[in-house]
Scaffold this motif. Structure first.
Motif, short mmCIF file in Angstrom:
data_model
loop_
_atom_site.label_atom_id
_atom_site.label_comp_id
_atom_site.label_asym_id
_atom_site.label_seq_id
_atom_site.Cartn_x
_atom_site.Cartn_y
_atom_site.Cartn_z
N TRP A 332 46.11 49.69 53.82
CA TRP A 332 44.53 49.23 53.17
C TRP A 332 43.59 50.54 53.70
N GLY A 333 43.91 51.29 54.32
CA GLY A 333 42.87 52.34 54.82
C GLY A 333 41.50 52.21 55.07
N LYS A 334 41.88 50.56 56.09
CA LYS A 334 39.98 49.75 55.99
C LYS A 334 40.35 49.36 57.45
#
Length: 427
Positions: A332-334
């Motif tokens: 998710w890139g988070k």
């Protein structure tokens, strides 16, 4: 005449022997003991190897049948738990396992006569010749079209050096040397008779309901004639308590098996194809297992690298793992504030590069397994299933033996879907 026979040797064993079979071609003697072990000895009593009983079971490990393949290269072993194991004589390697519904009571392995000489797979058939002629033996052409399957690497971080070993993966079932049809005949405690071509392909079963003389009895012996025309069975019946009959009665029953003789070449073809497909499926299973282990290496590496991060997190979830947090970042890139702080302040740039290099190596290993092993095996599987589909359309020869076009088509569709998923994985 009292001196016609003389004793050569006398040996003492630590465990009681229950079964013995001489090898028909070599100076080898197979022995089975009460502990479920199989010993292979030479004539000088040198032990070659020991085969342990089947794993995963505590009961039914006793050996109840031994039978050598006529060429002496494979030993068939029957157990009380219903398993029939084919063992390679050179390496004590289990080549194939079949499971019956009842304990094995007897086994015999019969080879067909010379006029039934056959080889691998009939792709080209000369219709002008006799169906059992040894002069028009069809050849297996799979090797002309398919890339060779290479052995799986021993280590998933290793290079192709492990693949340099001379090992023929395609002959995992040891069928390449078979020029004549041979049939393993197995009887069980319930009175059923099983016919296994080359010890692998189940081409027929005679249930007790189909031969009432064996119903409720125990098969003591089963024998198939060398011309494949006749099958004989010796059945032991136990008298009921309310009768005055003897405690045991023995019945000899003979069956007409001329279908085996008239369709020996077709049966050999299907058996060879079964062996090839079974070999490929086993190869694909091992490849998928290797890919799974390579993926586990990635997760283990992340867990090891992020162990310090785990110590700084106060998480009450018992199933929580560091890899869960890291995978969320990849997908998710988070990242959570704690993970951001760890990556920037604790792991350092050097540690992050080492972690990335380790993950890249694992992904590279998975990619090699897909390209060099899984895709090749999938192509070979589609090839053999396509040939089986073509054979199934010839009803007079193969359809009447039970080869179903719809079933083969469904298997072919499943193999095609698997290949599509393999391509998606690479992308």
């Amino acid at each position: 005449m009292q001196c016609s026979f003389r004793q050569l040797k006398e040996k003492s064993l630590s465990t009681e022997v229950t079964q013995m079979q001489w090898n028909p071609k070599m100076d080898l003697l197979a022995l089975a003991n009460t502990q479920g072990e199989v010993w292979l000895h030479r004539l000088n009593w040198q032990r070659v190897w020991t085969l342990s009983p089947p794993t995963g079971t505590t009961e039914g490990q006793g050996v109840t049948g031994l039978a050598w393949r006529p060429d002496g290269q494979v030993l068939g072993v029957g157990y009380q738990n219903g398993q029939v194991v084919l063992c390679d004589v050179e390496k004590a390697e289990v080549l194939h396992t079949s499971t019956l519904s009842h304990p094995v009571s007897c086994m015999t392995w019969q080879e067909a006569e010379d006029k039934h000489r056959v080889t691998s797979a009939p792709v080209h058939v000369d219709q002008s010749s006799s169906p059992v002629s040894s002069q028009a033996t069809p050849q297996d052409t799979a090797a002309d079209f398919l890339p060779r399957l290479t052995p799986l690497p021993k280590g998933y971080s290793a290079t192709d050096k492990a693949n340099s070993e001379e090992e023929i993966v395609e002959d995992n079932k040891r069928l390449s040397s078979q020029t004549r049809l041979n049939i393993l005949v197995v009887g069980d405690e319930a009175g059923s008779i099983y016919l296994l071509a080359y010890g692998l392909f189940s081409m027929g079963q005679l249930a007790p309901e189909e031969h009432p003389q064996a119903k409720g009895g125990r098969l003591l012996s089963v024998t198939l004639s060398s011309d494949l025309q006749c099958l004989s069975a010796v059945v032991q019946h136990q008298a009921s308590a309310d009768t005055s009959q003897p405690e045991h009665t023995i019945c000899l029953t003979t069956y007409n098996t001329s279908l085996l003789a008239t369709r020996s070449q077709e049966l050999a073809t299907l058996a060879m194809k079964y062996g090839q497909v079974a070999t490929i499926l086993g190869y694909m299973e091992n490849t998928l297992r290797s890919m799974s282990e390579a993926w586990e290496d990635i997760l283990l590496e992340m867990d090891n690298k992020l162990a310090k991060f785990a110590e700084t997190i106060d998480n009450k979830d018992p199933d929580w793992q560091v890899s869960d947090e890291f995978l969320q970042l990849l997908m998710w890139g988070k990242a959570s504030p704690e993970l951001q702080s760890f990556l920037l302040n604790t792991l350092t740039e050097k540690g992050l590069k080492k972690l990335g290099l380790s993950i890249d190596n694992s992904y590279s290993n998975i990619e090699k397994l897909v390209l060099n092993h899984l895709q090749r095996a999938g192509q070979a599987l589609l090839f053999h299933l396509s040939e089986l589909k073509g054979l199934s359309l010839w009803y007079d020869k193969y359809g009447m033996l039970g080869l179903n076009t719809q079933a083969v088509q469904e298997a072919w569709s499943c193999a095609g879907s698997f290949m599509l998923k393999t391509n998606e994985l690479l992308q």
